[in-house]
Design a protein around this motif. Structure first.
Motif, PDB file in Angstrom:
ATOM      1  N   SER A 150      -1.473  -1.094  -6.324  1.00 27.73           N
ATOM      2  CA  SER A 150      -2.616  -0.520  -7.040  1.00 27.73           C
ATOM      3  C   SER A 150      -3.636   0.025  -6.051  1.00 27.73           C
ATOM      4  N   LEU A 151      -3.913  -0.745  -5.005  1.00 25.96           N
ATOM      5  CA  LEU A 151      -4.851  -0.294  -3.987  1.00 25.96           C
ATOM      6  C   LEU A 151      -4.305   0.924  -3.237  1.00 25.96           C
TER       7      LEU A 151
ATOM      8  N   ASP B  54      -4.724  -6.852 -10.743  1.00 29.00           N
ATOM      9  CA  ASP B  54      -5.536  -7.596  -9.785  1.00 29.00           C
ATOM     10  C   ASP B  54      -5.334  -9.089  -9.990  1.00 29.00           C
TER      11      ASP B  54
ATOM     12  N   SER C  83      -0.671  -5.695  -7.377  1.00 28.02           N
ATOM     13  CA  SER C  83      -2.033  -5.611  -6.850  1.00 28.02           C
ATOM     14  C   SER C  83      -2.144  -4.722  -5.617  1.00 28.02           C
TER      15      SER C  83
ATOM     16  N   GLY D 259      -5.232  -0.772 -12.520  1.00 21.89           N
ATOM     17  CA  GLY D 259      -4.448  -1.522 -11.552  1.00 21.89           C
ATOM     18  C   GLY D 259      -4.157  -2.923 -12.027  1.00 21.89           C
TER      19      GLY D 259
ATOM     20  N   ARG E 111      -6.034   4.697  -3.091  1.00 23.64           N
ATOM     21  CA  ARG E 111      -6.283   5.347  -1.812  1.00 23.64           C
ATOM     22  C   ARG E 111      -5.595   6.708  -1.740  1.00 23.64           C
TER      23      ARG E 111
ATOM     24  N   THR F  80     -13.190  -2.216  -4.382  1.00 21.52           N
ATOM     25  CA  THR F  80     -12.763  -0.817  -4.391  1.00 21.52           C
ATOM     26  C   THR F  80     -13.922   0.080  -4.800  1.00 21.52           C
TER      27      THR F  80
ATOM     28  N   SER G 218      -9.401  -8.151  -5.898  1.00 17.65           N
ATOM     29  CA  SER G 218      -9.466  -6.954  -5.055  1.00 17.65           C
ATOM     30  C   SER G 218     -10.210  -5.817  -5.745  1.00 17.65           C
ATOM     31  N   ARG G 219     -10.285  -5.822  -7.079  1.00 15.15           N
ATOM     32  CA  ARG G 219     -10.995  -4.771  -7.815  1.00 15.15           C
ATOM     33  C   ARG G 219     -12.479  -4.736  -7.455  1.00 15.15           C
TER      34      ARG G 219
ATOM     35  N   PHE H 253       0.825  -1.199   0.000  1.00 20.73           N
ATOM     36  CA  PHE H 253       0.000   0.000   0.000  1.00 20.73           C
ATOM     37  C   PHE H 253       0.863   1.255   0.000  1.00 20.73           C
TER      38      PHE H 253
ATOM     39  N   MET I 170     -12.295  -0.902  -9.700  1.00 18.12           N
ATOM     40  CA  MET I 170     -11.057  -0.617 -10.418  1.00 18.12           C
ATOM     41  C   MET I 170     -10.970  -1.325 -11.770  1.00 18.12           C
TER      42      MET I 170
END
Length: 349
Positions: free
Chosen positions: A248-249, A272, A245, A270, A253, A280, A276-277, A220, A284
């Motif tokens: 990207s998050l 993934d 990944s 991003g 943020r 968001t 996780s997309r 992150f 994403m």
């Protein structure tokens, strides 16, 4: 299942010598040890517990696994576990750094642990480990990476094509300054993403500004730092492609924390590898690879080849570019973030 006596007969040594090899006796001649291990592995030898043969596949992961990689590797472990279970095997996590005894061959370690095949991720000394495994005919498969040695089995994702599609998508939306958050510590697929980024620019006749190709780590905070750097430049980007990944998050943020609207002010693509997309906001846009499916297929192939030896398995699966809600037309202005957090809008993009 091969016995110690069968291995001894094939190797032309005594059963006692085979036992010494399997128990990592340092006084055994290296050539004898290599010959015995090669035969033991080719015959599918595994120690017996009581009257039952262990049906265990190992997956090699370091005990000091970075927290930011847990999500990806968690998906790998889940997929491998399901694949093993569907073939009647169990999965065990192996830490090669702490489990291996001094002077012990990797295949001796696996035999001692009752493991009949090994699934590998990118690890320290991976090339040495792979060389030993192929020389001693030990069942193995490498996930999310590739190897030049034709005896090495692997499954990986082609990220080059979807990365080119992703950057082309941004260019077609009018973006010409596209930041690349380049994860520089990965394997072949990481290089694929960079090559796809370059190819899309070349195809469109757009020069790459190396100042917005930002090497960053896998977490992150790495994504946040990359955003802070790129958007402090006199000519900030209007779009971002992050190639890891978790970073990207972190990038998404950070853009929101800095008051930049996604996608109105900045478009974001991003990477993934574990869905996780889907969590968001906005959802994403991403280059995707299915780590669960890769591991599932790898585990099933590995178990089957342990039962019936086969040619090395080498497959590169096509990645996917998925458009969601974090990309749109390039803005008429660029927005720079000053060190004190103030936004400066420039209409001369």
């Amino acid at each position: 299942m091969a016995s110690v006596r069968t291995i001894a007969s094939e190797a032309g040594v005594s059963p006692a010598t085979v036992s010494r090899v399997l128990n990592n006796d340092p006084d055994v001649e290296p050539t004898t040890r290599e010959r015995v291990l090669k035969i033991a592995n080719s015959l599918g030898y595994s120690p017996r517990i009581g009257r039952r043969v262990k049906t265990i596949v190992g997956i090699a992961l370091p005990s000091d696994l970075p927290r930011d990689l847990v999500t990806f590797n968690g998906s790998i472990v889940a997929g491998a576990s399901r694949g093993c279970r569907d073939e009647g095997f169990n999965l065990a996590i192996v830490d090669l750094l702490t489990e291996r005894k001094p002077g012990e061959a990797y295949t001796q370690l696996f035999a001692r642990l009752g493991i009949r095949g090994i699934i590998l991720r990118r690890l320290p000394a991976l090339e040495t480990l792979l060389a030993e495994l192929v020389e001693e005919n030990y069942p193995h498969i490498l996930i999310a990476d590739r190897a030049e040695d034709p005896r090495v089995s692997y499954i990986d994702t082609d990220s080059r094509t979807p990365s080119r599609e992703a950057v082309r998508h941004l260019i077609e939306l009018g973006h010409s300054r596209i930041m690349l958050g380049r994860y520089s510590q990965g394997g072949c697929d990481t290089n694929d993403r960079y090559e796809g980024y370059l190819e899309a620019h070349e195809d469109a006749g757009i020069d790459v500004d190396e100042r917005i190709v930002v090497d960053c780590g896998d977490g992150f905070d790495a994504g946040a730092r990359a955003i802070d750097f790129a958007f402090s430049l006199p000519k900030p980007p209007t779009a971002v492609y992050m190639t890891h990944s978790m970073s990207s998050l972190g990038a998404l943020r950070r853009l929101q924390e800095r008051g930049l609207r996604v996608p109105q002010d900045v478009s974001l693509v991003g990477l993934d590898d574990c869905d996780s997309r889907l969590i968001t906001f906005p959802r994403m846009t991403a280059v995707r690879q299915d780590s669960f499916d890769m591991a599932y297929r790898a585990a099933r192939w590995l178990v089957r080849t342990m039962e019936s030896p086969a040619e090395p398995f080498r497959e590169v699966v096509r990645g996917i570019f998925e458009v969601n809600q974090t990309t749109t037309l390039a803005p008429d202005v660029t927005t720079r973030v000053l060190p004190d957090g103030r936004l400066v809008v420039d209409s001369s993009r």
